[in-house]
Scaffold this motif. Structure first.
Motif, short mmCIF file in Angstrom:
data_model
loop_
_atom_site.label_atom_id
_atom_site.label_comp_id
_atom_site.label_asym_id
_atom_site.label_seq_id
_atom_site.Cartn_x
_atom_site.Cartn_y
_atom_site.Cartn_z
N THR A 190 0.69 -1.37 -0.17
CA THR A 190 -0.19 0.03 0.03
C THR A 190 1.02 1.21 -0.05
O THR A 190 1.89 1.47 0.87
N PRO A 191 0.79 1.98 -0.90
CA PRO A 191 1.56 3.42 -0.87
C PRO A 191 1.42 4.15 0.29
O PRO A 191 0.28 4.07 0.98
N LEU A 192 2.21 4.84 0.76
CA LEU A 192 2.65 5.58 2.15
C LEU A 192 2.42 4.78 3.27
O LEU A 192 2.15 5.21 4.26
N SER A 193 2.34 3.59 3.20
CA SER A 193 2.23 2.57 4.49
C SER A 193 3.53 2.50 5.02
O SER A 193 4.38 2.66 4.36
N SER A 194 3.73 2.24 6.16
CA SER A 194 4.91 2.05 6.95
C SER A 194 5.34 0.52 6.71
O SER A 194 4.48 -0.47 6.49
N ALA A 195 6.65 0.28 6.91
CA ALA A 195 7.10 -1.07 6.70
C ALA A 195 8.34 -1.09 7.79
O ALA A 195 8.94 -0.46 7.89
N ASP A 196 8.42 -2.50 8.21
CA ASP A 196 9.79 -2.63 9.14
C ASP A 196 10.65 -3.64 8.41
O ASP A 196 10.95 -3.62 7.23
N ILE A 197 11.10 -4.64 9.19
CA ILE A 197 12.41 -5.49 8.66
C ILE A 197 11.65 -6.83 8.26
O ILE A 197 12.44 -7.74 8.07
N ARG A 198 10.33 -6.93 8.30
CA ARG A 198 9.89 -8.40 8.28
C ARG A 198 9.37 -8.56 6.86
O ARG A 198 9.07 -7.83 6.10
N THR A 199 9.66 -9.81 6.33
CA THR A 199 9.31 -10.06 5.01
C THR A 199 7.75 -9.89 4.71
O THR A 199 7.18 -9.58 3.72
N THR A 200 6.90 -9.89 5.78
CA THR A 200 5.69 -10.03 5.72
C THR A 200 5.03 -8.42 5.55
O THR A 200 3.92 -8.16 5.29
N ASP A 201 5.87 -7.41 5.73
CA ASP A 201 5.79 -6.13 5.54
C ASP A 201 5.61 -5.85 4.10
O ASP A 201 5.25 -4.63 3.92
N TYR A 202 5.89 -6.69 3.36
CA TYR A 202 6.14 -6.33 1.86
C TYR A 202 5.34 -7.17 1.19
O TYR A 202 5.41 -8.51 1.30
N SER A 203 4.60 -6.65 0.10
CA SER A 203 3.81 -7.46 -0.73
C SER A 203 4.46 -7.83 -2.24
O SER A 203 3.78 -8.97 -2.88
N TYR A 204 5.36 -6.94 -2.63
CA TYR A 204 5.86 -7.39 -4.09
C TYR A 204 7.50 -7.44 -3.70
O TYR A 204 8.08 -6.97 -3.14
N TRP A 205 7.79 -8.73 -4.91
CA TRP A 205 9.11 -9.03 -4.67
C TRP A 205 9.80 -9.23 -6.23
O TRP A 205 8.76 -9.72 -6.87
N GLY A 206 11.02 -8.97 -6.22
CA GLY A 206 11.70 -9.25 -7.57
C GLY A 206 11.99 -10.77 -7.60
O GLY A 206 11.98 -11.48 -6.50
N GLN A 207 12.39 -11.29 -8.39
CA GLN A 207 13.15 -12.65 -8.69
C GLN A 207 14.31 -12.78 -7.82
O GLN A 207 14.83 -14.26 -8.10
N GLY A 208 15.02 -11.91 -7.78
CA GLY A 208 16.39 -12.05 -6.79
C GLY A 208 17.53 -11.93 -7.92
O GLY A 208 17.30 -12.36 -8.87
N THR A 209 18.70 -11.51 -7.42
CA THR A 209 19.81 -11.70 -8.05
C THR A 209 21.08 -12.32 -7.16
O THR A 209 21.14 -11.96 -6.05
N GLN A 210 21.87 -13.03 -7.85
CA GLN A 210 22.89 -13.55 -6.92
C GLN A 210 24.00 -12.74 -6.83
O GLN A 210 24.85 -12.20 -7.76
N VAL A 211 24.62 -12.87 -5.62
CA VAL A 211 25.75 -12.06 -5.37
C VAL A 211 26.51 -13.08 -4.62
O VAL A 211 26.20 -13.68 -3.51
N THR A 212 27.94 -13.16 -5.20
CA THR A 212 28.92 -14.12 -4.65
C THR A 212 30.19 -13.47 -4.38
O THR A 212 30.83 -12.83 -5.39
N VAL A 213 30.71 -13.46 -3.23
CA VAL A 213 31.73 -12.69 -2.66
C VAL A 213 32.91 -13.79 -2.40
O VAL A 213 32.80 -14.59 -1.50
N SER A 214 34.03 -13.59 -3.17
CA SER A 214 34.92 -14.69 -2.95
C SER A 214 35.95 -14.43 -2.01
O SER A 214 36.35 -13.26 -1.95
N SER A 215 36.56 -15.28 -1.21
CA SER A 215 37.60 -14.92 -0.44
C SER A 215 39.01 -15.00 -0.82
O SER A 215 39.26 -15.57 -1.96
#
Length: 125
Positions: free
Chosen positions: A100-125
């Protein structure tokens, strides 16, 4: 409906930098709180950073001082600048938007309704 498409992931050495971007559809982008989450195999999706519709930011302790979230309302994009990357930052990174526009949100996944497909980040040591 809001569609989110992430880009910018890949492989980087520890100590390096990477910038992720998320392109959002729709004319209500500027009114939505946006966030980045990340997930590794076998673990729950975890909060990384959030930026409200008014520009206020909040970070997980594990990334504070190294990752920066920003938004460009003219381009309907939210970005995550990642510096001083560590192997433990390796994960699939997801962009998220509140339902919902102008709604508050915190750090929980349930606070968010729309998600992207994701992008892989790999950090090598």
């Amino acid at each position: 409906q809001v569609q989110l498409v992430e880009s910018g992931g890949g492989l980087v050495q520890a100590g390096g930098s990477m910038r992720l971007s998320c392109a959002a559809s729709g004319r209500t982008f500027r009114s939505r709180t946006m966030a980045w989450f990340r997930q590794t195999p076998g673990k729950e999706r975890e909060f990384v950073a959030r930026i409200t519709w008014s520009g206020s930011t909040y970070y997980a302790d594990s990334v504070k001082g190294r990752l920066t979230i920003s938004r460009d309302n003219a381009k309907n994009t939210v970005s995550l600048q990642m510096n001083s990357l560590k192997p433990e930052d390796t994960a699939v990174y997801f962009c998220a938007a509140v339902g919902t526009p102008l709604s508050s949100a915190d750090i929980r996944t349930t606070d968010y309704s729309y998600w992207g497909q994701g992008t892989q980040v790999t950090v090598s040591s």
